[in-house]
Design a protein around this motif. Structure first.
Motif, PDB file in Angstrom:
ATOM      1  N   HIS A  33      42.837  41.586  37.210  1.00 44.10           N
ATOM      2  CA  HIS A  33      44.207  41.097  37.298  1.00 44.10           C
ATOM      3  C   HIS A  33      45.270  42.048  36.753  1.00 44.10           C
ATOM      4  CE1 HIS A  33      46.034  36.793  37.887  1.00 44.10           C
ATOM      5  NE2 HIS A  33      46.598  37.704  38.658  1.00 44.10           N
ATOM      6  N   ASP A  38      45.717  30.587  37.043  1.00 48.47           N
ATOM      7  CA  ASP A  38      44.811  31.314  36.156  1.00 48.47           C
ATOM      8  C   ASP A  38      44.376  30.412  35.006  1.00 48.47           C
ATOM      9  OD1 ASP A  38      45.159  34.847  35.296  1.00 48.47           O
ATOM     10  OD2 ASP A  38      43.605  33.446  34.595  1.00 48.47           O
ATOM     11  N   HIS A  74      44.014  31.839  32.234  1.00 50.28           N
ATOM     12  CA  HIS A  74      44.647  32.661  31.204  1.00 50.28           C
ATOM     13  C   HIS A  74      46.090  32.989  31.537  1.00 50.28           C
ATOM     14  CE1 HIS A  74      40.302  33.682  31.687  1.00 50.28           C
ATOM     15  NE2 HIS A  74      40.282  33.502  30.382  1.00 50.28           N
ATOM     16  N   ASP A 111      47.580  35.932  30.656  1.00 48.60           N
ATOM     17  CA  ASP A 111      47.670  37.374  30.965  1.00 48.60           C
ATOM     18  C   ASP A 111      48.998  37.950  30.491  1.00 48.60           C
ATOM     19  OD1 ASP A 111      45.815  37.454  34.146  1.00 48.60           O
ATOM     20  OD2 ASP A 111      45.319  36.677  32.159  1.00 48.60           O
ATOM     21  N   ASN A 140      49.534  38.968  27.047  1.00 51.03           N
ATOM     22  CA  ASN A 140      49.456  39.654  25.770  1.00 51.03           C
ATOM     23  C   ASN A 140      50.275  40.934  25.778  1.00 51.03           C
ATOM     24  OD1 ASN A 140      47.759  38.336  23.698  1.00 51.03           O
ATOM     25  ND2 ASN A 140      46.187  38.379  25.301  1.00 51.03           N
ATOM     26  N   ASP A 180      44.020  41.172  21.640  1.00 49.17           N
ATOM     27  CA  ASP A 180      42.895  41.388  20.712  1.00 49.17           C
ATOM     28  C   ASP A 180      41.833  42.251  21.391  1.00 49.17           C
ATOM     29  OD1 ASP A 180      41.004  38.229  21.061  1.00 49.17           O
ATOM     30  OD2 ASP A 180      41.779  39.635  22.531  1.00 49.17           O
ATOM     31  N   SER A 181      41.741  42.152  22.708  1.00 49.99           N
ATOM     32  CA  SER A 181      40.683  42.885  23.417  1.00 49.99           C
ATOM     33  C   SER A 181      41.108  44.298  23.830  1.00 49.99           C
ATOM     34  CB  SER A 181      40.302  42.121  24.688  1.00 49.99           C
ATOM     35  OG  SER A 181      41.421  42.120  25.584  1.00 49.99           O
ATOM     36  N   ASP A 208      45.636  32.748  24.255  1.00 50.33           N
ATOM     37  CA  ASP A 208      45.512  33.239  22.887  1.00 50.33           C
ATOM     38  C   ASP A 208      46.715  32.784  22.061  1.00 50.33           C
ATOM     39  OD1 ASP A 208      43.362  34.562  23.987  1.00 50.33           O
ATOM     40  OD2 ASP A 208      44.411  36.480  24.170  1.00 50.33           O
ATOM     41  N   ASP A 224      44.038  34.035  40.259  1.00 51.54           N
ATOM     42  CA  ASP A 224      42.845  34.533  39.560  1.00 51.54           C
ATOM     43  C   ASP A 224      41.771  33.479  39.783  1.00 51.54           C
ATOM     44  OD1 ASP A 224      42.296  35.862  36.211  1.00 51.54           O
ATOM     45  OD2 ASP A 224      40.851  35.028  37.627  1.00 51.54           O
ATOM     46  N   ASP A 241      39.303  32.747  38.296  1.00 47.81           N
ATOM     47  CA  ASP A 241      38.812  32.043  37.108  1.00 47.81           C
ATOM     48  C   ASP A 241      39.673  30.839  36.742  1.00 47.81           C
ATOM     49  OD1 ASP A 241      39.779  34.647  34.753  1.00 47.81           O
ATOM     50  OD2 ASP A 241      40.898  32.866  35.326  1.00 47.81           O
ATOM     51  N   THR A 269      35.738  36.382  33.264  1.00 51.17           N
ATOM     52  CA  THR A 269      36.113  35.600  32.077  1.00 51.17           C
ATOM     53  C   THR A 269      36.136  34.113  32.435  1.00 51.17           C
ATOM     54  OG1 THR A 269      38.399  36.085  32.639  1.00 51.17           O
ATOM     55  CG2 THR A 269      37.413  37.389  30.870  1.00 51.17           C
ATOM     56  N   GLU A 299      39.827  39.008  40.539  1.00 51.80           N
ATOM     57  CA  GLU A 299      38.746  38.747  39.589  1.00 51.80           C
ATOM     58  C   GLU A 299      37.447  38.198  40.168  1.00 51.80           C
ATOM     59  OE1 GLU A 299      38.695  39.694  36.369  1.00 51.80           O
ATOM     60  OE2 GLU A 299      40.791  40.074  35.848  1.00 51.80           O
TER      61      GLU A 299
HETATM   62  N1  LIG Z   1      43.249  36.676  26.757  1.00 50.73           N
HETATM   63  C1  LIG Z   1      42.029  37.424  26.923  1.00 50.73           C
HETATM   64  C2  LIG Z   1      41.448  37.239  28.318  1.00 50.73           C
HETATM   65  C3  LIG Z   1      42.245  37.838  29.404  1.00 50.73           C
HETATM   66  C4  LIG Z   1      41.715  37.413  30.785  1.00 50.73           C
HETATM   67  C5  LIG Z   1      42.374  38.163  31.896  1.00 50.73           C
HETATM   68  B1  LIG Z   1      42.287  37.485  33.323  1.00 50.73           B
HETATM   69  O1  LIG Z   1      43.029  36.264  33.347  1.00 50.73           O
HETATM   70  O2  LIG Z   1      42.838  38.340  34.312  1.00 50.73           O
HETATM   71  O3  LIG Z   1      40.946  37.160  33.635  1.00 50.73           O
HETATM   72  C6  LIG Z   1      40.947  36.872  25.961  1.00 50.73           C
HETATM   73  C7  LIG Z   1      41.061  37.451  24.607  1.00 50.73           C
HETATM   74  N2  LIG Z   1      40.051  36.981  23.650  1.00 50.73           N
HETATM   75  C8  LIG Z   1      38.656  37.047  24.156  1.00 50.73           C
HETATM   76  C9  LIG Z   1      37.636  36.665  23.048  1.00 50.73           C
HETATM   77  C10 LIG Z   1      37.943  35.292  22.476  1.00 50.73           C
HETATM   78  C11 LIG Z   1      39.398  35.183  22.054  1.00 50.73           C
HETATM   79  C12 LIG Z   1      40.313  35.572  23.223  1.00 50.73           C
HETATM   80  C13 LIG Z   1      42.349  38.889  26.670  1.00 50.73           C
HETATM   81  O4  LIG Z   1      41.447  39.707  26.737  1.00 50.73           O
HETATM   82  O5  LIG Z   1      43.541  39.196  26.416  1.00 50.73           O
END
Ligand SMILES: N[C@](CCCC[B-](O)(O)O)(CCN1CCCCC1)C(=O)O
Ligand SMILES: [Mn+2]
Ligand SMILES: [Mn+2]
Ligand SMILES: [Mn+2]
Length: 303
Positions: free
Chosen positions: A100, A123, A125, A127, A129, A135-136, A178, A227, A229, A241, A272
């Motif tokens: 994504h 979605d 999520h 998306d 951040n 965090d990832s 998140d 997405d 998911d 995810t 995705e």
């Molecule tokens: N918010 C997440 C997942 C993003 C998914 C992207 B998509 O929608 O395109 O598939 C999750 C971050 N983090 C993962 C471990 C547990 C806490 C949340 C992140 O990596 O930022």
């Protein structure tokens, strides 16, 4: 009407191999004749090769937490140009991912041609951040923040212009947001219909309210970014995810049908699908659901 398939075999926005195979499998599953059967003239000049981009990158060390930043930036910039060119040609770009993060490109492309377009983001999520909140460091969790121009700037992404306004995007299907993202959604008054609202109001009312928010006079072009998911993992299992408690097969399709019914769709993303994560039966199901969603968003009806 011409639909231009933008096949984007790209996985750089996230760590799991295989999502780059998504577009290949969806095309192999016959999406082109399926759309032609719906009356579309379909343009497909092969999947995008991002080889030249990755080849030209001698190194791509993380920037802060951001992973594959230069690759993602250059690929999404190329996608923005491709989508923008199709829109300029009066075609409807159908971008098939791939992760994504690509939406940073597709939506930039759409907004470059349709500055007044609104975005329906389906979605699990948000998306959204930022450099500060991720965090990832996986950029597929960040495209919306770049499109809005929020969070600290990253010079490598200077091509992304803040063309999207917070009141021009609406979410459907959220259930794994998140803490930092929840704060951003609140701070910017971004409208989101989570699975709680879907349960409470039903999908029909949710789509109506979502469109009333971003498109009250039904006079704005719509970019639908879907997405897979967002769907329950029982419906679309082979995705990077997965999050339980998602949209049913019908709820997902209703969104696509209702958006098509507005007659305002100008761009579509299906993201995705990762055909390498599950057994062949689950992969087949996920690919088939992807094709089905695309058909519904492009005019397939039940009656
Ligand atoms: N918010 C997440 C997942 C993003 C998914 C992207 B998509 O929608 O395109 O598939 C999750 C971050 N983090 C993962 C471990 C547990 C806490 C949340 C992140 O990596 O930022
Ligand atoms: Mn997503
Ligand atoms: Mn997601
Ligand atoms: Mn995902």
């Amino acid at each position: 009407k011409t639909a231009a398939i933008v096949g984007c075999p790209f996985s750089g926005g996230q760590p799991k191999a295989g999502v780059d195979e998504g577009p290949i499998r969806i095309v192999e599953a016959g999406i082109i004749p399926q759309l032609e059967d719906l009356g579309w003239k379909v343009k497909f000049d092969g999947h995008h090769e991002f080889e030249n981009i990755s080849a030209s990158l001698t190194s791509d060390p993380p920037i802060g937490k951001l992973k594959n930043p230069r690759l993602v930036s250059q690929v999404t910039e190329a996608v923005a140009k491709a989508v923008g060119a199709h829109a300029q040609n009066g075609e409807l770009p159908v971008t098939i991912g791939g992760d994504h993060s690509l939406a940073m490109g597709t939506i930039s492309g759409t907004l470059s041609h349709y500055p007044n377009a609104c975005v329906v983001w389906v979605d699990a999520h948000a998306d959204i951040n930022t450099v500060e909140t991720t965090d990832s460091g996986n950029i597929h969790g960040m495209p919306v923040s770049f499109l809005l121009g929020i969070g600290s700037k990253v010079p490598e992404f200077s091509w992304v212009k803040p063309l999207l306004k917070p009141d021009s995007i609406v979410y459907i299907g959220l259930r794994d947001v998140d803490a930092g993202e929840k704060q951003i959604l609140r701070e910017h008054n971004i409208k989101a219909f989570s699975m709680h609202e879907v349960d409470r109001y039903g999908i029909g009312k949710v789509v109506e309210m979502a469109l009333d928010h971003v498109n009250p006079k039904r006079d704005r072009p719509i970019h639908l970014s879907f997405d897979v998911d967002a769907l329950d993992p029982s419906v679309a299992p082979s995705t990077g995810t997965p999050v339980r408690g998602g949209l049913t097969f019908r709820e997902g399709h209703y969104i696509c049908e209702a958006v098509y019914e507005t007659g305002l769709l100008v761009a579509l993303d299906l993201m995705e699908v990762n055909p390498s994560l599950k057994d062949p039966v689950d992969v087949e199901q996920t690919v088939a659901v992807g094709c089905s969603l695309l058909r519904s968003a492009l005019g397939e009806t039940l009656l």
